[in-house]
Design an enzyme around this catalytic site. Structure first.
Site, short mmCIF file in Angstrom:
data_model
loop_
_atom_site.label_atom_id
_atom_site.label_comp_id
_atom_site.label_asym_id
_atom_site.label_seq_id
_atom_site.Cartn_x
_atom_site.Cartn_y
_atom_site.Cartn_z
N ASP A 23 -6.00 0.07 5.33
CA ASP A 23 -6.85 -0.31 6.44
C ASP A 23 -8.10 0.56 6.53
OD1 ASP A 23 -4.84 -2.09 6.94
OD2 ASP A 23 -4.00 -0.98 8.62
N ASP B 110 0.82 -1.22 0.00
CA ASP B 110 0.00 0.00 0.00
C ASP B 110 0.85 1.26 0.00
OD1 ASP B 110 0.81 -0.52 2.62
OD2 ASP B 110 -1.12 0.04 3.52
#
Length: 383
Positions: free
Chosen positions: A173, A36
């Protein structure tokens, strides 16, 4: 704690009824670890374990934050006009960081009383921190009527975690917590922020995803995670690309010549993991989730050997699950502890659970927590 009990606890703590309750889930990442923050791809899903925040607007600029887990502690109190980057420590840095980040982004927040309750295991790699951030973010955007989109709120949560908490995490997240939908995973492009839902109907396929919490706690704000991020940034710089996302598996031969050995292995993990995420999306689009198994196994080997973020407990969990019939297994989350996941046929779950428990006992590890998760809904109003 159910909604009525949380509202009653809020009234007892603060002497007034809450204006509402908002909830946000933790997440499990199917595949795509440490990609990410390298502008790559991830494939998480929201789980049913969640954090709920009861909130009430105040007439001043004071924020008081309390938790059901410390009922005898005085609330953490802060003045919104005096919040500074990195100026809050402990767990309250997450909710207060969200308010600070919103104000930094041009959205004036009201004073608030907040009471937090959660059943997301802390330190298990299921992103209890993002669940807390997102629950607060949706509460504030509703109460202050900011009109912020889910994508914007994900950025707020990331800003809070990066700059108030000091954890150099990416946006995965928060995106999973805000965008999740039952029966689906979230395929997220971390460079563009674009996300789309991918079918992941485990129940229909006769499958379960087991989470194996090793009980080994980890922290993103400590050295191992930050060191891996620095290695990735160094690798991208030396390869002459903006981010490791811009490299393909075909570039690894050149990378082996350019980079020193450790940096090369860090880069190889990210590049091959991005490829595995794209392969997983293709599998889920056209086949049964059972076909994810080999990709999960390859992902764990890459994190264990190239990225070096596993630990004996995680390796034991993965090996025992596979030996007992799991279709695939890997560690999930930032590493250095936390949880592993195992994809299994429903009929094989009891044997896998027993095998993992026995393997941990034989190694004299602390008994693991083992539970099933299914893709659930994203953050929203809970009462």
């Amino acid at each position: 704690m159910n909604s009525a009990a949380l509202a009653a606890a809020f009234a007892e703590r603060f002497g007034t009824e809450p204006d509402g309750l908002w909830s946000a889930p933790g997440r499990v990442n199917v595949i795509g670890e440490h990609t990410d923050y390298n502008a790559g791809f991830v494939l998480p899903f929201a789980i049913k374990h969640s954090t709920t925040v009861a909130a009430a607007v105040r007439r001043d600029r004071t924020v008081r934050v309390s938790s059901t887990f410390a009922p005898d502690d005085e609330p953490v109190e802060a003045d919104l006009d005096l919040l500074t980057e990195g100026g809050v420590h402990g767990w309250a840095a997450y909710p207060l960081g969200v308010l600070w980040a919103m104000e930094q982004s041009g959205h004036r927040c009201p004073g608030l009383d907040l009471l937090v309750d959660s059943n997301v295991p802390v330190g298990a790699g299921l992103s209890s921190s993002a669940a807390l951030e997102c629950a607060v973010a949706v509460a504030v955007t509703d109460l202050a009527q900011t009109g912020m989109s889910r994508r914007e709120l994900a950025g707020i949560g990331q800003l809070a975690e990066n700059r108030m908490v000091g954890a150099p995490t990416g946006i995965m997240d928060q995106s999973a917590s805000l965008l999740g939908k039952p029966g689906h995973a979230v395929f997220l492009d971390c460079r563009s922020g674009e996300a789309r839902l991918v079918p992941l109907d485990l129940e229909a396929a006769g499958l379960e995803l087991l989470v194996i919490d090793t009980r080994v706690s980890h922290s993103h704000s400590t050295g191992g995670y930050a060191a891996r991020r620095r290695s990735c940034e160094l690798g991208a710089e030396q390869m002459g690309v903006p981010a490791l996302r811009d490299l393909t598996v075909g570039d690894l031969g050149r990378a082996a010549d350019v980079l020193e050995e450790e940096t090369f292995r860090r880069v190889r993990h990210v590049v091959t993991e991005n490829a595995r995420v794209e392969a997983a999306v293709e599998v889920l689009t056209g086949s049964s989730p059972a076909a994810l198994g080999p990709l999960l196994v390859a992902s764990h080997a890459s994190m264990r050997d190239d990225f070096e973020i596993s630990c004996p407990e995680l390796d034991t969990a993965v090996e025992a699950a596979l030996a007992a019939g799991a279709l695939g297994a890997r560690m999930t989350g930032g590493g250095f502890g936390g949880s592993a996941i195992a994809l299994a046929r429903v009929s094989d779950v009891p044997a896998i659970r027993s095998a993992v428990e026995q393997a941990f006992a034989s190694a004299d590890f602390r008994a693991p927590g083992i539970f099933s998760v299914l893709p659930g809904a994203g953050a929203g109003r809970a009462g």
